[in-house]
Enzyme design. Structure first.
Site, mmCIF file in Angstrom:
data_model
loop_
_atom_site.group_PDB
_atom_site.id
_atom_site.type_symbol
_atom_site.label_atom_id
_atom_site.label_comp_id
_atom_site.label_asym_id
_atom_site.label_seq_id
_atom_site.Cartn_x
_atom_site.Cartn_y
_atom_site.Cartn_z
ATOM 1 N N GLU A 126 -0.519 12.111 -5.981
ATOM 2 C CA GLU A 126 0.249 12.053 -4.737
ATOM 3 C C GLU A 126 1.706 12.338 -5.061
ATOM 4 O O GLU A 126 2.245 11.752 -5.998
ATOM 5 C CB GLU A 126 0.145 10.678 -4.069
ATOM 6 N N GLY A 258 5.318 2.450 -8.383
ATOM 7 C CA GLY A 258 4.657 1.162 -8.575
ATOM 8 C C GLY A 258 3.177 1.309 -8.901
ATOM 9 O O GLY A 258 2.711 0.835 -9.919
ATOM 10 N N ALA A 259 2.454 1.987 -8.014
ATOM 11 C CA ALA A 259 1.018 2.098 -8.194
ATOM 12 C C ALA A 259 0.478 3.155 -7.246
ATOM 13 O O ALA A 259 1.206 3.642 -6.378
ATOM 14 C CB ALA A 259 0.341 0.758 -7.910
ATOM 15 N N MET A 260 -0.805 3.471 -7.430
ATOM 16 C CA MET A 260 -1.400 4.558 -6.647
ATOM 17 C C MET A 260 -2.835 4.241 -6.278
ATOM 18 O O MET A 260 -3.630 3.820 -7.117
ATOM 19 C CB MET A 260 -1.306 5.844 -7.483
ATOM 20 N N ASN A 262 -5.660 5.815 -5.651
ATOM 21 C CA ASN A 262 -6.775 6.745 -5.842
ATOM 22 C C ASN A 262 -8.108 6.059 -5.538
ATOM 23 O O ASN A 262 -8.340 4.932 -5.956
ATOM 24 C CB ASN A 262 -6.805 7.228 -7.293
ATOM 25 N N GLU A 295 -2.376 -1.608 -2.635
ATOM 26 C CA GLU A 295 -3.222 -0.483 -3.073
ATOM 27 C C GLU A 295 -4.658 -0.690 -2.624
ATOM 28 O O GLU A 295 -5.324 0.255 -2.202
ATOM 29 C CB GLU A 295 -3.156 -0.305 -4.595
ATOM 30 N N HIS A 298 -5.105 0.197 0.997
ATOM 31 C CA HIS A 298 -5.125 1.646 1.230
ATOM 32 C C HIS A 298 -6.552 2.189 1.287
ATOM 33 O O HIS A 298 -6.777 3.270 1.813
ATOM 34 C CB HIS A 298 -4.388 2.371 0.100
ATOM 35 N N GLU A 317 1.517 4.510 4.917
ATOM 36 C CA GLU A 317 2.399 3.608 4.172
ATOM 37 C C GLU A 317 2.969 2.490 5.039
ATOM 38 O O GLU A 317 2.983 1.326 4.642
ATOM 39 C CB GLU A 317 3.509 4.390 3.472
HETATM 40 N N1 ARG Z 1 0.883 5.946 -2.325
HETATM 41 C C1 ARG Z 1 1.503 5.160 -3.338
HETATM 42 C C2 ARG Z 1 1.694 3.778 -2.745
HETATM 43 O O1 ARG Z 1 2.387 3.573 -1.815
HETATM 44 C C3 ARG Z 1 2.814 5.658 -3.810
HETATM 45 C C4 ARG Z 1 2.847 7.077 -4.236
HETATM 46 C C5 ARG Z 1 4.236 7.493 -4.487
HETATM 47 N N2 ARG Z 1 4.274 8.887 -4.732
HETATM 48 C C6 ARG Z 1 5.402 9.535 -4.945
HETATM 49 N N3 ARG Z 1 5.334 10.804 -5.144
HETATM 50 N N4 ARG Z 1 6.556 8.953 -4.949
HETATM 51 O O2 ARG Z 1 1.065 2.865 -3.119
HETATM 52 ZN ZN ZN Z 2 1.260 2.737 -0.315
#
Ligand code: ARG
Ligand code: ZN
Length: 853
Positions: A126, A258-260, A262, A295, A298, A317
């Site tokens: 992302e 912070g985190a992702m 997936n 996360e 999500h 978000e």
């Molecule tokens: N989707 C992730 C989250 O909010 C954050 C991803 C951030 N990506 C970025 N390219 N800054 O948990």
């Molecule tokens: Zn997020």
């Protein structure tokens, strides 16, 4: 000259230009032959024309890829390749695309796409990182099922979904849920796991794992509990059940954010998942719990229902931040969570919304989407959802959410889709409410009152200042929660929601026996800046009597703020009325210690600077710092016995627990210690440091000592004790910079950047050093200009390696227009110096240009 940079900059993408994809993907198979400098990625993608799109030009995103071969339906093809991707003639109807590319994960320091961290392979896709892995329509409205085969001699090989087969040197994964490429993930390394299971509400057993580097096994238990609590909470509150047999979390040391989320394979910055009492503070524990929840949540708000395009980022978000905040409120204290969130909102989002980087919650254009993972999209995005919930009520909110999940499951959606479920579920017209998504800037809400023979009237006027590209604003829908207190402190009107829609609007309350004191914007019901003429007597009255804990805290904060502003602007002494009121509040043992600890915190330097600037005064960062110091000194001198009592009474003994209760006690005792240290020369702090068996107490004691310049020995022993632990050493770096005196801050950062443990390649370490400088206004804005020059220098060095982190840290300069002309000239020079750098990334060049304009 700088052709690459020139080609990269200046390309602006507009929401209004959105067109549906020409082709959709039915199914993807990927094979990874992992090697640090030459990983081969083989892809087999089944494409079909999109009936809703046009098939004029077949284009696949791809950046920094070496194409080895490509074929369509088995016949080799030679596509046209540019730095952004490839295009190619394709058959009518459906076809199979096959390609092989080579990439070098060990050379990828941008930490986007496939890269390596301590010998482990991992990904971050992302927003647009998948195009650095293979050629693909790398846009969130193309959703497909993924089959992944990983080949390597590493023992652990993970991807999304469920494991389907494995053998010596290979593993295969299948994710049955269609997803966009940004949710793809792969991890391979010598990892160990902390396993557990969770039984879902329909009785399915889910295997859970937290994967870490050997040595970190002991730091997983807390994160695992947080995960199970999150899974349960989402079932109970939102009716959302997990949908795979397996849920994996991986901790990675080198990570840009912070985190992702997936699908089925969340990847975390190790600082946001690893926790132990010895190495993590109470604040770390709370943050980890919140990020794990975020996360996990999500999975439904992000993965099952995703965004049509990146302009809709707040769709997932804002909603997910709102959900994780509700979770934290339920797990811990609701008022304390609300107060902490408002503190952060004011510190980060108001700062952004009132400067050159202001943008709507749903931006209308961007050059680099990574620059829009902002406090506005996330935190203001969450506030907008909170307002919507207040306006429609809890029952209608959950009805609308149910409709959202059933109507849009498996889709890539827009803010229009989101608002439509609320309109359909409630019959409300949300046309005006939608301005919250399109208008940037923080509304100012001016309030006056009148009293006439038993009728009390509140007159409101709203106005939002101009922001870049938006010179004039329309009135927004403001949910204003108010209560009224009688002269004896009794509540004569419990919390009532007023709905303001006009630029000016009045609300009357009849049949009152005496003129009441209003408590306005309870719970911070709308993200606005409230302007109201009031006096200290009334603030003290609300601090003593308000039934709304948020406004009670706000009354104390406004007393403190007012006192500080008068010290800064008029050279007044610290206000005795404020000190008395604070003392009374701190003595009240019926109040949550966490609440009392928050009441002791002064408004931030940045908050004071913004208020001064708005009032027409040029803020002097040095003076703001000195006056806050003076106020702290006065607080300590005003109530030494009380502080000593609080310190002793709330010190938690016995085994450490990160639960909210003991954490609140530690917060209060450490807040008392910080003041007491000014009186006792560090005696108590030194003793606490020596006896501490947890990081919360150890770090608090060390901070106290450093703040009176008396911790040299402890600082050294702290380093020796923790030099093997990267996350603790990050604290060691940031504490020294953050607590340096303003004139020493830049020099301290510079000295630490020469320390053998400093590395530019690890974002946590870079932020610990230079982020700490940027977040110390008096140090960063020191009149010498050394802070500006130093940061600019290091950002120029970091940009070629890691554009994302560089661009993000440029926000240190976003408040520059508030300051005097000398400072502005120095900042301009620093920013122009960055902009002039050869080959500057698109990320940083967009950011610096926006700040300069
Ligand atoms: N989707 C992730 C989250 O909010 C954050 C991803 C951030 N990506 C970025 N390219 N800054 O948990
Ligand atoms: Zn997020």
């Amino acid at each position: 000259m700088k052709d690459a940079a020139a080609a990269q900059t200046g390309q602006t993408i507009y929401l209004s230009d959105y067109t549906p994809p020409g082709w959709l993907v039915e199914d993807v198979s990927l094979t990874f032959r992992l090697a640090p400098d030459a990983t081969r990625v083989l892809s087999r993608i089944r494409f079909a024309p999109n009936p809703e799109g046009t098939q004029d030009r077949f284009f696949l995103h791809g950046e920094k890829l070496k194409l080895i071969s490509a074929a369509i339906d088995g016949t080799p093809v030679t596509p046209d390749i540019t730095p952004e991707g490839l295009s190619c003639a394709v058959p009518e109807g459906a076809f199979t695309w096959e390609a092989e590319v080579e990439i070098a994960p060990a050379q990828n320091f941008a930490l986007e796409g496939l890269y390596m961290s301590n010998g482990m392979y991992c990904t971050q896709c992302e927003a647009e990182g998948f195009r650095k892995i293979t050629y693909y329509p790398d846009r969130p409205d193309v959703m497909a099922t993924f089959h992944v085969r990983i080949e390597s001699d590493l023992p652990v090989m993970l991807s999304n979904g469920n494991p389907i087969a494995s053998g010596e040197g290979w593993a295969e994964w299948h994710d049955p849920w269609p997803k966009p490429s940004y949710l793809f993930a792969l991890v391979a390394g010598e990892l160990v796991n902390h396993p557990d299971t969770f039984t879902t509400m329909s009785g399915r057993a889910v295997e859970l794992n937290i994967w870490v580097r050997p040595g970190d096994e002991g730091k997983c238990a807390f994160g695992m509990e947080a995960l199970k609590k999150s899974m349960k909470w989402d079932e109970e509150v939102y009716g959302r059940e997990y949908d795979l047999d397996l849920f994996n979390i991986v901790a990675v040391d080198d990570f840009n954010m912070g985190a992702m989320e997936n699908k089925g394979l969340n990847i975390f910055n190790s600082s946001c998942v690893l926790a132990s009492p010895e190495t993590s503070t109470d604040a770390n524990f709370e943050r980890i719990e919140a990020i794990i929840a975020h996360e996990y949540f999500h999975n439904w708000t992000g993965d099952r229902i995703t965004c049509r395009d990146w302009f809709q980022l707040c769709l997932k978000e804002g909603l997910t931040v709102f959900r994780d905040a509700s979770f934290t409120a339920d797990m811990r204290s609701e008022p304390v969570k609300r107060i902490s969130d408002v503190i952060t909102l004011r510190a980060r989002q108001f700062r952004e919304d009132n400067g050159p980087l202001a943008h709507p919650v749903r931006p209308e254009s961007f050059q680099e989407i990574n620059n829009f993972y902002t406090a506005t999209v996330y935190e203001k995005g969450a506030e907008v959802i909170g307002m919507l919930k207040l306006l429609v009520g809890d029952e209608a909110y959950f009805k609308a959410l149910d409709l959202y999940f059933t109507r849009h499951d498996g889709q890539a959606c827009t803010i229009e889709d989101w608002l439509k479920v609320f309109e359909d579920a409630t019959g409300r017209d949300l046309t005006q409410f939608k301005r919250w998504y399109s208008q940037a800037g923080t509304p100012r809400l001016h309030v006056t009152e009148s009293w006439d023979n038993g009728t009390f009237t509140l007159h409101f006027r709203q106005e939002t200042p101009p922001t870049p590209g938006q010179p004039s604003k329309q009135p927004q829908v403001l949910p204003i929660a108010v209560g009224l207190l009688g002269p004896n402190g009794d509540e004569v009107l419990p919390t009532t929601l007023l709905e303001m829609t006009e630029a000016e609007q009045s609300f009357s309350f009849e049949g009152l026996g005496a003129r009441p004191v209003p408590s306005i914007l309870r719970g911070f019901s709308a993200p606005v800046i409230l302007h109201r003429e009031t006096d200290n007597a009334e603030r003290a009255f609300l601090l003593a009597h308000d039934t709304d804990p948020y406004n009670r805290w706000e009354a104390g904060r406004s007393l403190a703020k007012n006192a500080l502003l008068r010290m800064i602007a008029e050279g007044m002494a610290p206000d005795a009325a404020y000190l008395d009121a604070l003392k009374t509040l701190l003595e009240d043992e019926t109040l949550d210690p966490a609440f009392r600890a928050l009441a002791m915190a002064l408004p931030s330097e940045d908050d004071l600077a913004l208020t001064l600037f708005e009032g027409g005064t040029t803020p002097d960062p040095q003076r703001i710092w000195e006056k806050r110091e003076e106020m702290r000194e006065a607080m300590a001198r005003h109530m030494p016995d009380l502080l000593a009592r609080l310190y002793a009474a709330h010190q938690v003994t016995g085994p450490y627990s990160p639960e909210a209760g003991p954490a609140a006690d530690r917060a209060l005792s450490n807040a008392a210690l910080a003041l007491l240290t000014r009186l006792d020369g560090g005696e108590r702090a030194r003793a606490q440091y020596a006896g501490a068996d947890n990081m919360t107490q150890q770090l608090a004691a060390l901070s106290c000592l450093l703040s009176i310049d008396a911790g040299a020995q402890e600082l050294q022993s702290f380093y020796e004790q923790w030099q093997h632990d990267r996350l603790v050493i990050d604290k060691w770096f940031s504490l020294q910079v953050g607590l340096a005196r303003p004139e020493d801050a830049a020099a301290t950062a510079e000295r630490l950047a020469a320390h053998p443990d400093f590395t530019m390649k690890n974002p946590n370490r870079f932020r610990a050093t230079f982020g700490a400088l940027a977040m110390s206004p008096a140090g960063f804005h020191h009149a010498s200009g050394k802070g500006y020059a130093l940061l600019a220098d290091w950002l120029k060095k970091l940009d070629p390696l890691n554009p994302q982190t560089t661009a993000r840290m440029c926000t240190a300069f976003e408040t520059w227009k508030r300051y005097d002309s000398d400072r502005q000239a120095m900042i301009r020079e620093a920013l122009e110096g960055i902009l002039a750098q050869d080959g500057l990334s698109r990320d940083t060049s967009e950011m610096v240009s926006r700040i300069l304009n």
